[in-house]
Design an enzyme around this catalytic site. Structure first.
Site, PDB file in Angstrom:
ATOM      1  N   TRP A   1       0.792  -1.219   0.000  1.00  0.00           N
ATOM      2  CA  TRP A   1       0.000   0.000   0.000  1.00  0.00           C
ATOM      3  C   TRP A   1       0.834   1.283   0.000  1.00  0.00           C
ATOM      4  CZ3 TRP A   1       2.039   2.163   4.228  1.00  0.00           C
ATOM      5  CH2 TRP A   1       2.514   1.301   5.221  1.00  0.00           C
ATOM      6  N   ASN A   2       2.161   1.168   0.129  1.00  0.00           N
ATOM      7  CA  ASN A   2       2.917   2.426   0.284  1.00  0.00           C
ATOM      8  C   ASN A   2       3.152   3.144  -1.047  1.00  0.00           C
ATOM      9  OD1 ASN A   2       4.684   0.324  -0.345  1.00  0.00           O
ATOM     10  ND2 ASN A   2       6.397   1.255   0.717  1.00  0.00           N
TER      11      ASN A   2
ATOM     12  N   LYS B   1      -2.868  -9.370  -6.708  1.00  0.00           N
ATOM     13  CA  LYS B   1      -3.620  -8.973  -5.514  1.00  0.00           C
ATOM     14  C   LYS B   1      -2.968  -7.704  -4.992  1.00  0.00           C
ATOM     15  CE  LYS B   1      -3.173  -9.695  -1.246  1.00  0.00           C
ATOM     16  NZ  LYS B   1      -3.451  -8.272  -0.852  1.00  0.00           N
TER      17      LYS B   1
ATOM     18  N   PRO C   1      -3.153  -3.921  -2.676  1.00  0.00           N
ATOM     19  CA  PRO C   1      -3.329  -3.619  -1.254  1.00  0.00           C
ATOM     20  C   PRO C   1      -4.777  -3.219  -0.947  1.00  0.00           C
ATOM     21  CG  PRO C   1      -2.312  -1.764  -2.385  1.00  0.00           C
ATOM     22  CD  PRO C   1      -2.552  -2.794  -3.416  1.00  0.00           C
ATOM     23  N   GLU C   2      -5.420  -3.976  -0.079  1.00  0.00           N
ATOM     24  CA  GLU C   2      -6.825  -3.701   0.235  1.00  0.00           C
ATOM     25  C   GLU C   2      -6.986  -2.350   0.930  1.00  0.00           C
ATOM     26  OE1 GLU C   2      -5.377  -6.601   0.681  1.00  0.00           O
ATOM     27  OE2 GLU C   2      -6.508  -7.877  -0.702  1.00  0.00           O
TER      28      GLU C   2
ATOM     29  N   GLY D   1       6.633  -6.466   0.218  1.00  0.00           N
ATOM     30  CA  GLY D   1       5.993  -6.266   1.519  1.00  0.00           C
ATOM     31  C   GLY D   1       6.992  -6.542   2.628  1.00  0.00           C
ATOM     32  N   SER D   2       6.479  -6.961   3.773  1.00  0.00           N
ATOM     33  CA  SER D   2       7.361  -7.093   4.935  1.00  0.00           C
ATOM     34  C   SER D   2       8.148  -8.414   4.907  1.00  0.00           C
ATOM     35  CB  SER D   2       6.528  -7.020   6.215  1.00  0.00           C
ATOM     36  OG  SER D   2       5.611  -8.084   6.252  1.00  0.00           O
TER      37      SER D   2
ATOM     38  N   GLU E   1      10.670  -8.603  -2.857  1.00  0.00           N
ATOM     39  CA  GLU E   1      11.151  -7.258  -2.520  1.00  0.00           C
ATOM     40  C   GLU E   1      10.659  -6.980  -1.107  1.00  0.00           C
ATOM     41  OE1 GLU E   1      13.050  -5.480  -4.254  1.00  0.00           O
ATOM     42  OE2 GLU E   1      12.857  -6.321  -6.256  1.00  0.00           O
ATOM     43  N   LEU E   2      11.536  -7.156  -0.117  1.00  0.00           N
ATOM     44  CA  LEU E   2      11.054  -7.095   1.260  1.00  0.00           C
ATOM     45  C   LEU E   2      11.539  -5.849   1.979  1.00  0.00           C
ATOM     46  CD1 LEU E   2      11.446 -10.901   1.991  1.00  0.00           C
ATOM     47  CD2 LEU E   2       9.526  -9.686   0.976  1.00  0.00           C
TER      48      LEU E   2
ATOM     49  N   CYS F   1      10.258   1.592   1.718  1.00  0.00           N
ATOM     50  CA  CYS F   1      11.152   0.493   2.123  1.00  0.00           C
ATOM     51  C   CYS F   1      12.611   0.911   2.073  1.00  0.00           C
ATOM     52  CB  CYS F   1      10.894  -0.754   1.295  1.00  0.00           C
ATOM     53  SG  CYS F   1      11.004  -0.453  -0.459  1.00  0.00           S
TER      54      CYS F   1
ATOM     55  N   GLU G   1      12.322  -2.481  11.301  1.00  0.00           N
ATOM     56  CA  GLU G   1      12.079  -1.487  10.254  1.00  0.00           C
ATOM     57  C   GLU G   1      11.064  -0.452  10.755  1.00  0.00           C
ATOM     58  OE1 GLU G   1      10.176  -3.005   6.693  1.00  0.00           O
ATOM     59  OE2 GLU G   1      11.050  -1.375   5.533  1.00  0.00           O
TER      60      GLU G   1
ATOM     61  N   GLU H   1      13.989  -5.813  -9.625  1.00  0.00           N
ATOM     62  CA  GLU H   1      13.035  -5.253 -10.577  1.00  0.00           C
ATOM     63  C   GLU H   1      13.707  -4.041 -11.195  1.00  0.00           C
ATOM     64  OE1 GLU H   1       9.602  -4.692  -8.040  1.00  0.00           O
ATOM     65  OE2 GLU H   1       8.865  -6.682  -8.565  1.00  0.00           O
TER      66      GLU H   1
HETATM   67  P1  NAD Z   1       1.927  -6.595   6.779  1.00  0.00           P
HETATM   68  O1  NAD Z   1       3.182  -7.360   6.895  1.00  0.00           O
HETATM   69  O2  NAD Z   1       0.689  -7.168   7.380  1.00  0.00           O
HETATM   70  O3  NAD Z   1       1.566  -6.346   5.240  1.00  0.00           O
HETATM   71  C1  NAD Z   1       2.489  -5.847   4.289  1.00  0.00           C
HETATM   72  C2  NAD Z   1       1.861  -6.062   2.914  1.00  0.00           C
HETATM   73  O4  NAD Z   1       1.756  -7.455   2.642  1.00  0.00           O
HETATM   74  C3  NAD Z   1       0.430  -5.539   2.795  1.00  0.00           C
HETATM   75  O5  NAD Z   1       0.259  -4.982   1.525  1.00  0.00           O
HETATM   76  C4  NAD Z   1      -0.464  -6.776   2.970  1.00  0.00           C
HETATM   77  O6  NAD Z   1      -1.680  -6.690   2.240  1.00  0.00           O
HETATM   78  C5  NAD Z   1       0.401  -7.859   2.385  1.00  0.00           C
HETATM   79  N1  NAD Z   1       0.185  -9.145   3.018  1.00  0.00           N
HETATM   80  C6  NAD Z   1       0.110  -9.396   4.350  1.00  0.00           C
HETATM   81  N2  NAD Z   1      -0.047 -10.715   4.567  1.00  0.00           N
HETATM   82  C7  NAD Z   1      -0.067 -11.293   3.344  1.00  0.00           C
HETATM   83  C8  NAD Z   1      -0.185 -12.631   2.899  1.00  0.00           C
HETATM   84  N3  NAD Z   1      -0.267 -13.668   3.755  1.00  0.00           N
HETATM   85  N4  NAD Z   1      -0.204 -12.863   1.562  1.00  0.00           N
HETATM   86  C9  NAD Z   1      -0.072 -11.848   0.674  1.00  0.00           C
HETATM   87  N5  NAD Z   1       0.057 -10.582   1.031  1.00  0.00           N
HETATM   88  C10 NAD Z   1       0.072 -10.292   2.346  1.00  0.00           C
HETATM   89  O7  NAD Z   1       2.212  -5.190   7.359  1.00  0.00           O
HETATM   90  P2  NAD Z   1       1.479  -3.805   7.259  1.00  0.00           P
HETATM   91  O8  NAD Z   1       1.111  -3.393   8.639  1.00  0.00           O
HETATM   92  O9  NAD Z   1       0.451  -3.746   6.189  1.00  0.00           O
HETATM   93  O10 NAD Z   1       2.704  -2.987   6.746  1.00  0.00           O
HETATM   94  C11 NAD Z   1       3.787  -2.669   7.599  1.00  0.00           C
HETATM   95  C12 NAD Z   1       5.007  -3.462   7.281  1.00  0.00           C
HETATM   96  O11 NAD Z   1       5.016  -3.914   5.951  1.00  0.00           O
HETATM   97  C13 NAD Z   1       6.205  -2.562   7.434  1.00  0.00           C
HETATM   98  O12 NAD Z   1       6.831  -2.796   8.651  1.00  0.00           O
HETATM   99  C14 NAD Z   1       7.082  -2.874   6.274  1.00  0.00           C
HETATM  100  O13 NAD Z   1       8.136  -3.703   6.682  1.00  0.00           O
HETATM  101  C15 NAD Z   1       6.268  -3.702   5.343  1.00  0.00           C
HETATM  102  N6  NAD Z   1       6.074  -3.121   4.024  1.00  0.00           N
HETATM  103  C16 NAD Z   1       7.104  -3.171   3.151  1.00  0.00           C
HETATM  104  C17 NAD Z   1       6.953  -2.648   1.894  1.00  0.00           C
HETATM  105  C18 NAD Z   1       8.064  -2.667   0.900  1.00  0.00           C
HETATM  106  O14 NAD Z   1       8.027  -1.928  -0.053  1.00  0.00           O
HETATM  107  N7  NAD Z   1       9.051  -3.535   1.042  1.00  0.00           N
HETATM  108  C19 NAD Z   1       5.750  -2.064   1.547  1.00  0.00           C
HETATM  109  C20 NAD Z   1       4.690  -2.032   2.464  1.00  0.00           C
HETATM  110  C21 NAD Z   1       4.863  -2.583   3.711  1.00  0.00           C
END
Ligand code: NAD
Length: 479
Positions: free
Chosen positions: A150-151, A174, A176-177, A227-228, A249-250, A283, A380, A457
């Site tokens: 979502w960022n 899929k 970001p909801e 994501g994370s 890409e974490l 990130c 992070e 990427e």
């Molecule tokens: P989160 O870990 O719950 O979710 C991060 C992202 O992953 C969200 O878009 C979520 O929809 C998706 N996600 C979560 N569980 C999933 C699953 N089982 N399958 C597929 N997608 C899934 O955390 P959050 O509270 O939404 O975001 C905060 C953390 O996410 C931050 O601490 C950061 O580390 C990380 N983040 C990283 C990036 C990046 O560009 N690397 C981007 C957004 C968030």
């Protein structure tokens, strides 16, 4: 007005009728903007079948055709930038100028992939016999399941889709909801640019349910996730169970090394600007500041005054330079980081408490005097808290920079070539910036090492994750 949100499956925009849905909030005032329909398992099956069927023809399209499509996508992104950016600010929170910059950079990504997809080359290998020809082909991997956060909702979706579609793959994405509008706007653009039905499908739902369903399907050949780290590891484990290729890409925790010999005023001003972008929810945001002893006080002073001068507010309001955090979860994390610093004897130099108004506002915050073991120095931050700590020698700075499992981006500020080389050679991160912010361009590889992921990427490497290598050995006439 905020646009109505849909699923996009097999070329159709589907509404919420009879489906589960979830509210979409404006993080600047907590108001409900609309509702997002979830895909049920029947929807996911339709998307899987459509993507597989579409792959059988899309994979044989000429790169010229794919290139022309991506060019049209680039043009439509520029044309629709203002509307997409406004909705992105509404559901994600970033200031409108930042939203526009994100969208426009994506036109650049689409156009660059349009050029580069014509250059997916194989090779020939000299054979041991005159009548044998040995060729290495690079073919599209197949149906890809992509999960984007979502960022930077538009940017992360275009990076994955333009690389996958450019290589001849098809995609189920899929998004970001929490902040869905930009991803759906992208689907509309591909649709209007003439992408055949089934090549791109957009689904929403409970993230873990959707990802587990898609990754387990034999139709899906590759997954790509941004994501994370914890979620990345979970998905990688599932992908490993089913032997699926992956690009990850974490998260990161980007160290910044500011040496005594740096232009301290310039470094402080630039870093305050990078750190405030998207309220720190980036990130590759600079997030652990190591400053050499002699420059330390001056840097803390200059950085704090530039950073605290950000104007917090609704991203659509004139003059806002820092919006709300994207959701309540981030505010809770910031509060936890600051409390931990105080508990461990550190100091809050500016900010430190959520802003008392509707929405998820947390101010630019600078903390000092915390140990390296504190939460803000090890987890992070993904938000506007900036920890600053002194160092003595460059060996010590690099050792502390490398002490975490992350390895995404890093920053070095120095006027000394020797210090710059020393740090760039030794810092364990996928990207190093010296004296500026120079990453995330379409033509340069973006990716991390260690826990921050695998694969890149952008850059020449962009299609590597979406093609498989096939070796063909042909004997023209048997002897
Ligand atoms: P989160 O870990 O719950 O979710 C991060 C992202 O992953 C969200 O878009 C979520 O929809 C998706 N996600 C979560 N569980 C999933 C699953 N089982 N399958 C597929 N997608 C899934 O955390 P959050 O509270 O939404 O975001 C905060 C953390 O996410 C931050 O601490 C950061 O580390 C990380 N983040 C990283 C990036 C990046 O560009 N690397 C981007 C957004 C968030």
């Amino acid at each position: 007005m905020y646009p109505t949100q849909h699923l996009y499956i097999n070329g159709n925009f589907l509404d919420g009728e009879g489906r589960k849905s979830q509210p979409i909030f404006n993080p600047a005032d907590d108001k409900v903007l609309g509702h997002l329909p979830h895909a049920g398992s029947a929807d996911l099956d339709t998307a899987l079948e459509a993507a597989q069927k579409a792959f059988e023809s899309w994979r044989w399209t000429s790169p010229l055709e794919r290139s022309a499509l991506l060019r049209r996508v680039g043009a439509l992104i520029r044309e629709r930038c203002d509307d997409i950016a406004r909705a992105l600010t509404l559901d994600q929170g970033k200031p409108l100028a930042e939203a526009k910059a994100e969208i426009l950079s994506c036109a650049d990504h689409a156009e660059w992939h349009a050029e580069e997809c014509r250059r997916i080359y194989g090779r020939t290998i000299a054979s041991r016999r005159p009548n044998v020809h040995q060729t290495v082909m690079r073919q599209p991997v197949g149906v890809c399941a992509a999960f984007t956060p979502w960022n930077f909702p538009f940017n992360q979706a275009i990076r994955k889709t333009s690389a996958a579609l450019g290589a001849g793959c098809t995609v189920i994405l899929k998004g970001p909801e929490d902040s869905p509008s930009a991803v759906l706007a992208l689907a509309r653009i591909f649709h209007d640019a003439g992408l055949p039905p089934g090549c791109l499908n957009v689904v929403w739902g409970v993230p873990s349910e959707v990802s587990e369903y898609l990754i387990a399907s034999p139709i899906v050949r590759k997954i790509s996730f941004t994501g994370s780290v914890p979620v990345g590891k979970q998905l990688a484990a599932i992908a490993g169970r089913h032997m699926k290729r992956m690009t990850m890409e974490l998260g990161g925790h980007s160290p910044v090394l500011v040496f005594d010999d740096a232009d301290i005023d310039r470094a402080a001003a630039q870093l305050a600007a990078y750190k405030s972008r998207n309220a720190g929810q980036v990130c590759v945001a600079p997030s652990r500041f190591y400053v050499q002893e002699k420059a330390y006080d001056r840097f803390v002073d200059k950085f704090t005054s530039a950073y605290a001068a950000q104007q917090l507010g609704d991203g659509l309001a004139e003059g806002t330079t820092m919006g709300p955090l994207a959701h309540e979860r981030r505010v809770e994390s910031m509060t936890r980081f600051v409390a931990d610093v105080v508990e461990r004897g550190g100091k809050v130099v500016t900010g430190g408490e959520r802003v008392k108004r509707a929405g998820n506002f947390f101010p630019p915050t600078v903390v000092t005097g915390m140990p390296d073991s504190s939460l803000i120095m090890t987890e992070e931050p993904f938000g506007p808290v900036a920890p600053i700590t002194p160092f003595r020698t460059r060996e010590e700075a690099v050792q502390r920079a490398n002490s975490l499992p992350f390895g995404l981006a890093s920053y070095v500020f120095t006027e000394s070539l020797s210090n710059a080389r020393f740090a760039a050679d030794r810092i364990e991160s996928g990207m190093v910036n010296v004296n500026h912010f120079g990453i995330a361009l379409p033509e340069t590889p973006f990716g991390g090492i260690k826990d921050s992921g695998m694969g890149a990427e952008g850059g020449q490497e962009t299609f590597d994750g979406y093609v498989v290598t096939k070796f063909v050995s042909e004997m023209s006439s048997p002897y």
